[in-house]
Design an enzyme around this catalytic site. Structure first.
Site, PDB file in Angstrom:
ATOM      1  N   GLU A  97      39.256  29.072  37.366  1.00  0.00           N
ATOM      2  CA  GLU A  97      38.816  30.197  38.191  1.00  0.00           C
ATOM      3  C   GLU A  97      39.494  31.480  37.725  1.00  0.00           C
ATOM      4  OE1 GLU A  97      39.087  31.359  42.941  1.00  0.00           O
ATOM      5  OE2 GLU A  97      38.891  29.253  42.358  1.00  0.00           O
ATOM      6  N   ASP A  99      39.913  35.370  39.252  1.00  0.00           N
ATOM      7  CA  ASP A  99      39.703  36.097  40.506  1.00  0.00           C
ATOM      8  C   ASP A  99      40.041  37.574  40.436  1.00  0.00           C
ATOM      9  OD1 ASP A  99      39.181  33.676  41.770  1.00  0.00           O
ATOM     10  OD2 ASP A  99      41.211  33.443  42.528  1.00  0.00           O
ATOM     11  N   GLU A 101      40.518  39.946  43.698  1.00  0.00           N
ATOM     12  CA  GLU A 101      40.516  39.995  45.155  1.00  0.00           C
ATOM     13  C   GLU A 101      40.999  41.375  45.587  1.00  0.00           C
ATOM     14  OE1 GLU A 101      41.252  35.580  46.855  1.00  0.00           O
ATOM     15  OE2 GLU A 101      42.990  36.467  45.834  1.00  0.00           O
TER      16      GLU A 101
END
Length: 288
Positions: A97, A99, A101
């Protein structure tokens, strides 16, 4: 007919470069959570969080290597407690993953961008920085470049983070699982703003994030294909992302990254000796 059948069979098992200059949301993505929390305004897609639900969208295909990009205008005003995420992820306990954010803020405070990298289901590689502009006033570009040598997070084409392939040092690198592309907005006031001290003020709801400029240029992988076959074919696809010039940052990009780290980084897991008394191996590399 047999040749046609073979051709169709082969097409299901080939990863191919998918180039879209300016595709519309509907071509690449679909809502996967709270479709009634979406609205469309020309080229822009608005996704809202209220006290009933957040929302999210996902790509219709999975990809291995290439570049994904979206332009986002983040929640305006008091967005404390909210998180807007843009990320790539595979599936399963051993997933990979990447990310972005965006952690909400109280009015007047800077938005914080947290990045993270999961490899084989293990994350804990957070970095946080303040942006050098107000991401709520206009659309800005957020991108992930992924090839066999590096993962690069970019903001308006400025690199803010690099995760390098260090397999020669025995460190696993994410290059064997196709990933979907996702975005979501949700309430995370247990941790998102000042460590959870500032809670979501629902009198400001709905909280709206807006998107446009959807682009995915990478090796598209049919969901019916085994991961090992996807990895093999995409690794040998001859895509632009595997050009030697993209195996590392160029001099200008390296200087940009140094500037970002010196002026805007506020947390780096590599420097957190409380969490990591022994410096992670990849951190030792990035310091030299």
């Amino acid at each position: 007919m047999p040749s046609l059948t073979i051709a169709l069979f082969v097409s299901l098992f080939v990863c191919f470069a998918n180039v879209n200059a300016s595709p519309k949301f509907e071509e690449l993505f679909q809502p996967y959570w709270a479709a009634d929390h979406f609205s469309f305004d020309g080229e822009a897609v608005n996704m809202k969080l209220d006290n009933f639900s957040g929302a999210g969208f996902s790509s219709k295909s999975k990809y291995m290597f290439g570049k994904v990009n979206v332009q986002i205008k983040l929640v305006q005003g008091d967005s404390a407690g909210t998180v807007t995420a843009f990320y790539m992820s595979s599936e399963g306990a051993k997933h990979h993953e990447f990310d972005f954010e965006f952690l909400g803020n109280t009015t007047g405070e800077p938005y914080i961008v947290q990045t993270n990298v999961y490899v084989n289901g293990v994350g804990n590689r957070e970095q946080r920085l303040n942006l050098w502009f107000d991401p709520t006033k206009d659309f800005h570009s957020y991108s992930i470049l992924w090839n066999q040598r590096q993962v690069v997070f970019l903001v308006d084409e400025t690199p803010i983070r690099v995760h390098t392939n260090l397999e020669h040092k025995g460190i696993p690198y994410p290059k064997d699982q196709a990933m979907g592309v996702y975005s979501s907005i949700w309430n995370a006031d247990d941790w998102a703003t000042q460590g959870g001290r500032v809670k979501t003020d629902w009198s400001h709801a709905p909280f709206v994030a807006s998107y446009r400029g959807f682009e995915i240029d990478g090796c598209e992988c049919p969901v019916t294909t085994a991961s090992s076959d996807n990895a093999k074919r995409c690794a040998n696809s001859g895509g632009w992302w595997d050009e030697p010039v993209l195996s590392e940052l160029n001099v200008h990009q390296s200087h940009q990254l140094i500037w970002v780290r010196a002026n805007h980084m506020i947390y780096d897991y590599c420097s957190d000796t409380a969490r990591f008394p022994t410096v992670p191996l990849e951190c030792e590399h990035h310091r030299h």
